[in-house]
Scaffold this motif. Sequence first.
Motif, PDB file in Angstrom:
ATOM      1  N   UNK A  72      18.962  65.348  48.874  1.00 29.52           N
ATOM      2  CA  UNK A  72      17.707  64.847  49.423  1.00 29.52           C
ATOM      3  C   UNK A  72      17.865  64.411  50.874  1.00 29.52           C
ATOM      4  N   UNK A  73      19.002  63.786  51.192  1.00 30.03           N
ATOM      5  CA  UNK A  73      19.231  63.356  52.572  1.00 30.03           C
ATOM      6  C   UNK A  73      19.203  64.548  53.525  1.00 30.03           C
ATOM      7  N   UNK A  74      19.919  65.621  53.156  1.00 32.67           N
ATOM      8  CA  UNK A  74      20.021  66.780  54.050  1.00 32.67           C
ATOM      9  C   UNK A  74      18.718  67.582  54.080  1.00 32.67           C
ATOM     10  N   UNK A 127      10.351  63.482  51.798  1.00 35.26           N
ATOM     11  CA  UNK A 127      10.442  62.580  52.940  1.00 35.26           C
ATOM     12  C   UNK A 127      10.766  61.163  52.491  1.00 35.26           C
ATOM     13  N   UNK A 128       9.974  60.630  51.560  1.00 35.48           N
ATOM     14  CA  UNK A 128      10.212  59.270  51.093  1.00 35.48           C
ATOM     15  C   UNK A 128      11.512  59.177  50.306  1.00 35.48           C
ATOM     16  N   UNK A 129      11.848  60.251  49.593  1.00 36.52           N
ATOM     17  CA  UNK A 129      13.111  60.265  48.868  1.00 36.52           C
ATOM     18  C   UNK A 129      14.294  60.190  49.811  1.00 36.52           C
ATOM     19  N   UNK A 188      14.147  60.568  63.497  1.00 38.59           N
ATOM     20  CA  UNK A 188      14.523  60.054  62.181  1.00 38.59           C
ATOM     21  C   UNK A 188      15.029  61.172  61.278  1.00 38.59           C
ATOM     22  N   UNK A 189      14.440  62.359  61.379  1.00 41.07           N
ATOM     23  CA  UNK A 189      14.892  63.485  60.569  1.00 41.07           C
ATOM     24  C   UNK A 189      16.322  63.872  60.889  1.00 41.07           C
ATOM     25  N   UNK A 190      16.652  63.911  62.181  1.00 39.10           N
ATOM     26  CA  UNK A 190      18.020  64.225  62.599  1.00 39.10           C
ATOM     27  C   UNK A 190      18.985  63.161  62.088  1.00 39.10           C
ATOM     28  N   UNK A 191      18.566  61.892  62.154  1.00 43.25           N
ATOM     29  CA  UNK A 191      19.423  60.804  61.662  1.00 43.25           C
ATOM     30  C   UNK A 191      19.709  60.969  60.169  1.00 43.25           C
ATOM     31  N   UNK A 195      23.344  61.462  58.413  1.00 39.87           N
ATOM     32  CA  UNK A 195      23.819  60.585  57.337  1.00 39.87           C
ATOM     33  C   UNK A 195      24.202  61.395  56.101  1.00 39.87           C
ATOM     34  N   UNK A 196      23.416  62.433  55.804  1.00 38.60           N
ATOM     35  CA  UNK A 196      23.732  63.285  54.673  1.00 38.60           C
ATOM     36  C   UNK A 196      25.031  64.045  54.889  1.00 38.60           C
ATOM     37  N   UNK A 197      25.242  64.519  56.110  1.00 36.53           N
ATOM     38  CA  UNK A 197      26.481  65.231  56.432  1.00 36.53           C
ATOM     39  C   UNK A 197      27.687  64.309  56.311  1.00 36.53           C
TER      40      UNK A 197
END
Length: 204
Positions: A72-74, A127-129, A188-191, A195-197
């Motif tokens: 979900x993060x990625x 998005x919210x997830x 925020x999307x890039x962040x 974080x997922x990576x």
Amino acid sequence: MYFLQGLLIGLATFAPIGMQNLFIINTALVQPWSRIMITIAIVGLFDMTLSTAAFFGIGALIEMWPLLKLVILIIGGAIVTYMGYTVIRNEASLEKVNTNIPIKKIITMSIIVTWGNPQAIIDATMMLGAFRANIPSEYIYHFFAGFLAMTPIWFCSLATIIYLLAKNIQISHLIWINRICGTILIIYGIKLCIDGTMLLLTII
């Protein structure tokens, strides 16, 4: 801090000129204040119910399958980034939308636009997830409270500004709103993707 972050994400999500905002804008341009407030309440209610279902539904899945947090993060981060890009690229307009419709039809339209739109459900969930997966558990309700609070704040502010300044609204103002909000979503999307990576690297 997380409440303010929720407010900011809510602002960046709601502010771009989409169909709901366009309907509220045109309502504020031609309808009396009482009708404007009824429209805001109806549109805002269904937006908030969708956000609530998406936020808590994905939270339960994350608790059941921890690895889902990584996915979900990625993926969610990529979707948020793409949403920001499309917001910047989309042309803002003040095209006329029929606002002289019965209250029952406004309710029906709001249901169709939110719960009858699979893409809207998927986007809201991912998005919210993604944000929920990236926020400490003790602060998730602070974030979501801020996100939900922005719904009435934004719709009421938008309607009030349009109502008071109806004769002076220019398309350039809407274009800059889209550019600013799109940029916030991209950042925020890039962040979230980063974080997922980082989480993936710790697992590997």
